[in-house]
Design a protein around this motif. Structure first.
Motif, PDB file in Angstrom:
ATOM      1  N   GLU A  26       0.826  -1.206   0.000  1.00 39.73           N
ATOM      2  CA  GLU A  26       0.000   0.000   0.000  1.00 39.73           C
ATOM      3  C   GLU A  26       0.862   1.258   0.000  1.00 39.73           C
ATOM      4  O   GLU A  26       0.592   2.218  -0.738  1.00 39.73           O
ATOM      5  N   MET A  27       1.904   1.246   0.822  1.00 44.54           N
ATOM      6  CA  MET A  27       2.754   2.444   0.907  1.00 44.54           C
ATOM      7  C   MET A  27       3.487   2.689  -0.404  1.00 44.54           C
ATOM      8  O   MET A  27       3.601   3.835  -0.855  1.00 44.54           O
TER       9      MET A  27
ATOM     10  N   GLU B 277       2.435   1.819  -3.287  1.00 43.12           N
ATOM     11  CA  GLU B 277       1.415   2.267  -4.230  1.00 43.12           C
ATOM     12  C   GLU B 277       1.246   3.794  -4.132  1.00 43.12           C
ATOM     13  O   GLU B 277       1.198   4.498  -5.143  1.00 43.12           O
ATOM     14  N   VAL B 278       1.193   4.282  -2.892  1.00 40.02           N
ATOM     15  CA  VAL B 278       1.044   5.729  -2.693  1.00 40.02           C
ATOM     16  C   VAL B 278       2.323   6.459  -3.094  1.00 40.02           C
ATOM     17  O   VAL B 278       2.279   7.515  -3.728  1.00 40.02           O
TER      18      VAL B 278
ATOM     19  N   GLU C  65       2.523   7.054  -6.727  1.00 35.74           N
ATOM     20  CA  GLU C  65       1.622   8.100  -7.190  1.00 35.74           C
ATOM     21  C   GLU C  65       2.136   9.483  -6.792  1.00 35.74           C
ATOM     22  O   GLU C  65       2.056  10.435  -7.573  1.00 35.74           O
ATOM     23  N   LEU C  66       2.646   9.600  -5.582  1.00 39.32           N
ATOM     24  CA  LEU C  66       3.187  10.884  -5.143  1.00 39.32           C
ATOM     25  C   LEU C  66       4.366  11.297  -6.032  1.00 39.32           C
ATOM     26  O   LEU C  66       4.468  12.456  -6.450  1.00 39.32           O
TER      27      LEU C  66
ATOM     28  N   PHE D 144       3.226  12.385  -9.375  1.00 39.31           N
ATOM     29  CA  PHE D 144       2.665  13.739  -9.320  1.00 39.31           C
ATOM     30  C   PHE D 144       3.786  14.772  -9.213  1.00 39.31           C
ATOM     31  O   PHE D 144       3.736  15.812  -9.892  1.00 39.31           O
TER      32      PHE D 144
ATOM     33  N   ARG E 283       5.039  15.140 -12.636  1.00 40.61           N
ATOM     34  CA  ARG E 283       4.142  15.861 -13.535  1.00 40.61           C
ATOM     35  C   ARG E 283       4.247  17.363 -13.293  1.00 40.61           C
ATOM     36  O   ARG E 283       4.308  18.159 -14.226  1.00 40.61           O
TER      37      ARG E 283
ATOM     38  N   LEU F 100       4.018  18.993  -0.897  1.00 43.72           N
ATOM     39  CA  LEU F 100       4.152  17.704  -1.584  1.00 43.72           C
ATOM     40  C   LEU F 100       5.543  17.131  -1.382  1.00 43.72           C
ATOM     41  O   LEU F 100       5.695  15.935  -1.085  1.00 43.72           O
TER      42      LEU F 100
ATOM     43  N   LEU G  80       7.475   9.854   3.334  1.00 37.82           N
ATOM     44  CA  LEU G  80       7.156   8.479   2.952  1.00 37.82           C
ATOM     45  C   LEU G  80       8.402   7.774   2.425  1.00 37.82           C
ATOM     46  O   LEU G  80       8.642   6.598   2.734  1.00 37.82           O
TER      47      LEU G  80
ATOM     48  N   GLU H  82      -0.928  24.690  -2.081  1.00 41.82           N
ATOM     49  CA  GLU H  82      -0.126  23.471  -2.209  1.00 41.82           C
ATOM     50  C   GLU H  82      -0.860  22.270  -1.632  1.00 41.82           C
ATOM     51  O   GLU H  82      -0.888  21.190  -2.231  1.00 41.82           O
TER      52      GLU H  82
ATOM     53  N   VAL I  48      -2.250  18.798  -3.516  1.00 42.70           N
ATOM     54  CA  VAL I  48      -1.972  17.405  -3.138  1.00 42.70           C
ATOM     55  C   VAL I  48      -3.268  16.665  -2.827  1.00 42.70           C
ATOM     56  O   VAL I  48      -3.452  15.508  -3.219  1.00 42.70           O
TER      57      VAL I  48
ATOM     58  N   GLU J 267      -4.954  15.442  -5.884  1.00 43.35           N
ATOM     59  CA  GLU J 267      -4.288  14.284  -6.483  1.00 43.35           C
ATOM     60  C   GLU J 267      -4.528  13.020  -5.665  1.00 43.35           C
ATOM     61  O   GLU J 267      -4.763  11.942  -6.226  1.00 43.35           O
ATOM     62  N   LEU J 268      -4.488  13.149  -4.337  1.00 42.63           N
ATOM     63  CA  LEU J 268      -4.748  11.986  -3.488  1.00 42.63           C
ATOM     64  C   LEU J 268      -6.161  11.470  -3.719  1.00 42.63           C
ATOM     65  O   LEU J 268      -6.387  10.260  -3.846  1.00 42.63           O
TER      66      LEU J 268
ATOM     67  N   PHE K 139      -6.496   9.751  -6.990  1.00 44.26           N
ATOM     68  CA  PHE K 139      -5.906   8.415  -6.927  1.00 44.26           C
ATOM     69  C   PHE K 139      -6.831   7.450  -6.189  1.00 44.26           C
ATOM     70  O   PHE K 139      -7.026   6.307  -6.618  1.00 44.26           O
TER      71      PHE K 139
ATOM     72  N   ARG L 186      -9.394   6.528  -8.645  1.00 43.93           N
ATOM     73  CA  ARG L 186      -8.924   5.622  -9.681  1.00 43.93           C
ATOM     74  C   ARG L 186      -8.866   4.192  -9.146  1.00 43.93           C
ATOM     75  O   ARG L 186      -9.268   3.240  -9.813  1.00 43.93           O
TER      76      ARG L 186
ATOM     77  N   ASN M 239      -7.051   0.836  -0.194  1.00 43.92           N
ATOM     78  CA  ASN M 239      -5.684   1.045   0.303  1.00 43.92           C
ATOM     79  C   ASN M 239      -5.793   1.819   1.613  1.00 43.92           C
ATOM     80  O   ASN M 239      -6.024   3.031   1.628  1.00 43.92           O
ATOM     81  N   GLN M 240      -5.619   1.111   2.707  1.00 42.82           N
ATOM     82  CA  GLN M 240      -5.838   1.713   4.025  1.00 42.82           C
ATOM     83  C   GLN M 240      -4.853   2.834   4.299  1.00 42.82           C
ATOM     84  O   GLN M 240      -5.212   3.869   4.886  1.00 42.82           O
ATOM     85  N   PHE M 241      -3.619   2.644   3.871  1.00 47.00           N
ATOM     86  CA  PHE M 241      -2.615   3.687   4.088  1.00 47.00           C
ATOM     87  C   PHE M 241      -3.011   4.962   3.351  1.00 47.00           C
ATOM     88  O   PHE M 241      -2.982   6.058   3.923  1.00 47.00           O
ATOM     89  N   LEU M 242      -3.394   4.798   2.102  1.00 48.50           N
ATOM     90  CA  LEU M 242      -3.852   5.943   1.316  1.00 48.50           C
ATOM     91  C   LEU M 242      -5.054   6.604   1.981  1.00 48.50           C
ATOM     92  O   LEU M 242      -5.123   7.833   2.085  1.00 48.50           O
TER      93      LEU M 242
END
Lengths: 210, 210
Positions: A62-63, A65-66, A69-70, A73, A76, A129, A136, B62, B66, B69-70, B73, B76, B126-129
């Motif tokens: 899970e971490m 995965e995040v 994505e972070l 971003f 981007r 961000l 993380l 800022e 974020v 985006e979170l 995600f 998604r 995703n629990q962390f997310l």
DNA sequence: AATTCCAATATTGTATACAAAAATCTTGAC
DNA sequence: GTCAAGATTTTTGTATACAATATTGGAATT
């Protein structure tokens, strides 16, 4: 403040014995506990104590995965906001990584890799961000570290850095995001690498630093 | 533990006077400070004290960047992982929101809106997310709250919720992500709304709860 | 008059003592 | 022999006292 020790999951940390070990009183120890709990390494249960909480495999997935994505971003945003100076510094770390790979110096590679990612966070132009990503990143440190030891991973990682940097120079946000997501994400063969590094981490004694 | 007070930016929190105010000693206060510092509301400077740190406008932009985006995600992932039960609960909040809009009950709308977003975080699988998103959501709470008071914002927000839910039902990850990013992001007219709510928040006394 | 250095004061950081809560052990009953 | 209730012990939570550091004010010198 630093806490170092060999700790197994679920273990209770005794305030008194630890305070004797570190030669300080319980007060600063408890503050350190809170700090570690805030970053997810400990769990504080009221009137019960502080318990070591290793992320299990699914937590880690899970971490990551995040994290992917972070970073995507960050990339981007950086594609739009990166400065010439940032690009130059990123380029330097890639050169340094090449050198490290040539000398098969995984410690050095690791250090430069870290620099590369932090530069990227900063290049996003979003300080919040960048902080979140950095936090993380730090938390996943011990697991990523072992992954880099996998044979051939250094070369692969390096070529991914090159691709990321190239996409950044071209200002192509989508390319940067895709490349970064692939670079960070745990997928395909990397899943097995992660699992191996996880087990190895579980078995061995480990160090936590703050 | 709860800290409530009217605080201006940069103010130093005096441990002694606060301990008198709350009728406790400095020890639990210092622990509360650490907790608040961890969630970004205070800044602890060694040997100097605890200082109130309000995010300035650029910090907030800022953070919303974020947050968008979170949530995108989350959406998604949820498009792939959402369960029938999650969908049913999301649907219920939309109905409740419709009701709140019909009665022009912004407090109720606010509560149901919150539920909608937390359900979405959870639906990401995703629990962390979900935790990260929830934390940031909570931190942005006071600012979002005032935004909902803007005329017409309730109806707009509601129709956005509908679109998000529809895209979720269709399992179209990209649609969900786009809709959520637009829903959360600070852009166009919403920037002015945010600025207004920010100023209003700055002026008035405010409450922080933990 | 301005500046610098030193002392006095105030405030944070740490240690220790005490209180409250939980865990454990003992003792008694069934 | 087992289970349960109470007493004891251990451990966390809080208050207070002390130490270390920073800030502030004043005096002396340039």
């Amino acid at each position: 403040m630093i806490v170092t020790g060999e700790l197994v999951n679920g273990e209770r940390l005794d305030e008194i014995s630890l305070s004797e070990k570190f030669g300080c009183s319980r007060t600063p120890l408890r503050e350190a506990f809170q700090s570690l709990a805030a970053s997810g390494l400990l769990e504080l249960i009221p009137h019960r104590g502080a318990f070591v909480r290793h992320p299990d495999l699914s937590d880690m997935i899970e971490m990551f995965e995040v994290m992917a994505e972070l970073e995507a971003f960050c990339g981007r945003l950086a594609a739009r906001r990166v400065t010439q100076q940032d690009l130059a510094e990123l380029y330097r770390t890639v050169i340094a990584c090449e050198d490290a790979v040539a000398n098969n110096d995984s410690d050095r590679y690791y250090a430069e890799n870290e620099k590369f990612h932090h530069l990227l966070y900063k290049a996003s132009g979003n300080q919040f961000l960048a902080d979140q990503a950095g936090q993380l990143h730090r938390r996943l440190k011990p697991y990523r570290r072992l992954q880099l030891r996998v044979r051939g991973r250094l070369e692969q990682s390096l070529s991914e850095h090159r691709a990321i940097l190239e996409a950044l120079e071209n200002g192509n946000a989508d390319d940067v995001a895709v490349a970064l997501r692939a670079h960070v994400a745990v997928q395909g063969g990397k899943f097995n690498d992660l699992m191996a590094s996880y087990k190895s981490f579980q078995q061995s004694g480990q160090k936590f630093g703050t």
